[in-house]
Design an enzyme around this catalytic site. Sequence first.
Site, PDB file in Angstrom:
ATOM      1  N   ASP A  43       0.864  -1.102   0.174  1.00  0.00           N
ATOM      2  CA  ASP A  43      -0.012  -0.012   0.056  1.00  0.00           C
ATOM      3  C   ASP A  43       1.034   1.330   0.009  1.00  0.00           C
ATOM      4  O   ASP A  43       1.485   1.671   0.865  1.00  0.00           O
ATOM      5  CB  ASP A  43      -1.044  -0.204   1.349  1.00  0.00           C
ATOM      6  CG  ASP A  43      -1.936   1.121   1.194  1.00  0.00           C
ATOM      7  OD1 ASP A  43      -1.949   1.759   0.300  1.00  0.00           O
ATOM      8  OD2 ASP A  43      -2.458   1.506   2.203  1.00  0.00           O
ATOM      9  N   ASP A 293      -1.863   5.311  -5.299  1.00  0.00           N
ATOM     10  CA  ASP A 293      -2.413   4.405  -4.274  1.00  0.00           C
ATOM     11  C   ASP A 293      -2.487   3.001  -4.596  1.00  0.00           C
ATOM     12  O   ASP A 293      -3.639   2.567  -5.172  1.00  0.00           O
ATOM     13  CB  ASP A 293      -3.698   5.022  -3.699  1.00  0.00           C
ATOM     14  CG  ASP A 293      -4.091   4.393  -2.356  1.00  0.00           C
ATOM     15  OD1 ASP A 293      -3.050   3.563  -1.656  1.00  0.00           O
ATOM     16  OD2 ASP A 293      -4.913   4.812  -1.869  1.00  0.00           O
TER      17      ASP A 293
END
Length: 433
Positions: A43, A293
């Site tokens: 992430d 992201d």
Amino acid sequence: MTLLNSTNYDFLDIIEPVTAYTDGYLLSLNLGTPPQVFQVYLDTGSDLTWVPCGTTSYQCMECVNDHSSSKPTPMFLPTQSSSSTMDLCGSRFCVDVHSSDNRFDPCAAAGCDIPAFTSGLCPRPCPPFSYTYGGGALVLGSLARDSVTLHGSIHGIDPLSPVEFPGFSFGCVGSSIREPIGIAGFGKGTLSLPSQLGFLGKGFSHCFLGFRFARNPNVTSPLVMGDLALSAATDGFVFTPMLRSVTYPNFYYIGLEGVSLLGDDGSGAAAMAAAPPSLSGVDPRGDGGVLVDTGTTYTHLPDPFYASLLSSLSAAAPYERSRELEARTDFDRCFRVPCARAPCAAEDRLPAISLHLGGGARLTLPKLSSYYPVTAVRDSVVVKCLLFQRMDDGGGGGPGAVLGSFQMQNVEVVYDLVAGRVGFLPRDCALRA
């Protein structure tokens, strides 16, 4: 294989296999002595690395997805690791996870007296924390310290060997909302994995497999940290400047100037739709820009820009829409595409989507990174949906749009933190295994 100590080498590159899952990409973490192995999401939109941890069963509320099963969630057991310790309240990681403007707050919350925490001698552990994510997800836990073992190469040419990084700080999480397994945070903050391992002075790259490899552990693609990630980003890469947000300085932002649709021959099927100014830059308040992201599955664009893209796509796609599947899937454009037999990979006339990025860079996404078959072939027809979504404004500022992991499949992405730029190269990531 020889176990290398990370502190002995200046020219160290880390190369780790990444696997595709149904909603993101997984990295294996080897924590503790002896190592306990955990699959965690990669992430770039957060800093904290955490795993389910403790002596009681892991509790996750609202975790109704593919990770849910009758099997108990694997948990890190600190008592089974000879190198495990609790992080102390005065550590920079403890201060960071509590987002405190006053570095003494965590030690005060831990019950230290003033002389102890002002002198940096308080021996109390870091107080429990809560860490929030988008969409209402959060995790509750405590900070632990232990060794993390990855795979490294000296000078990028030696055979890969296990590399031990002692004293790695991570979240020991006992309960969460909407977070079924752990996460490896790859942001630019103090807590992030590349920050703690010393790679934020260089950079890293990933090449995400196509989602057709989801849940296939036998096919992986590389995550690379170090000089090797930058030196490999040469011919064919397009680079766009990395923007900075004063509000969210730990994350990776780029600018988006517009989107165009390409025909079968690569020609423009529609003129470029200019993005609003809020996407091409970050304003003085830290709002705007596009957040890169990997923890978000689909790319999100704001209205009315997103609505304009949908309108252009409807005009350019020579297929009937499937409004039934749009209602069932919550995707905004689904098309009935002729298909003789599966897998019907890219033999269609849906327009390719090209992103016009800041600095003149242009990234044409692979078709399978934009459209996905959501049905099996029936009567020589398959339904393919655009896997973009509408950005939820929320009125709270922040990024103007999000580039999600689905659109990064079969695209090598390099985060060049030396030059302050992000590079992209469409390629078959399965060949990078």
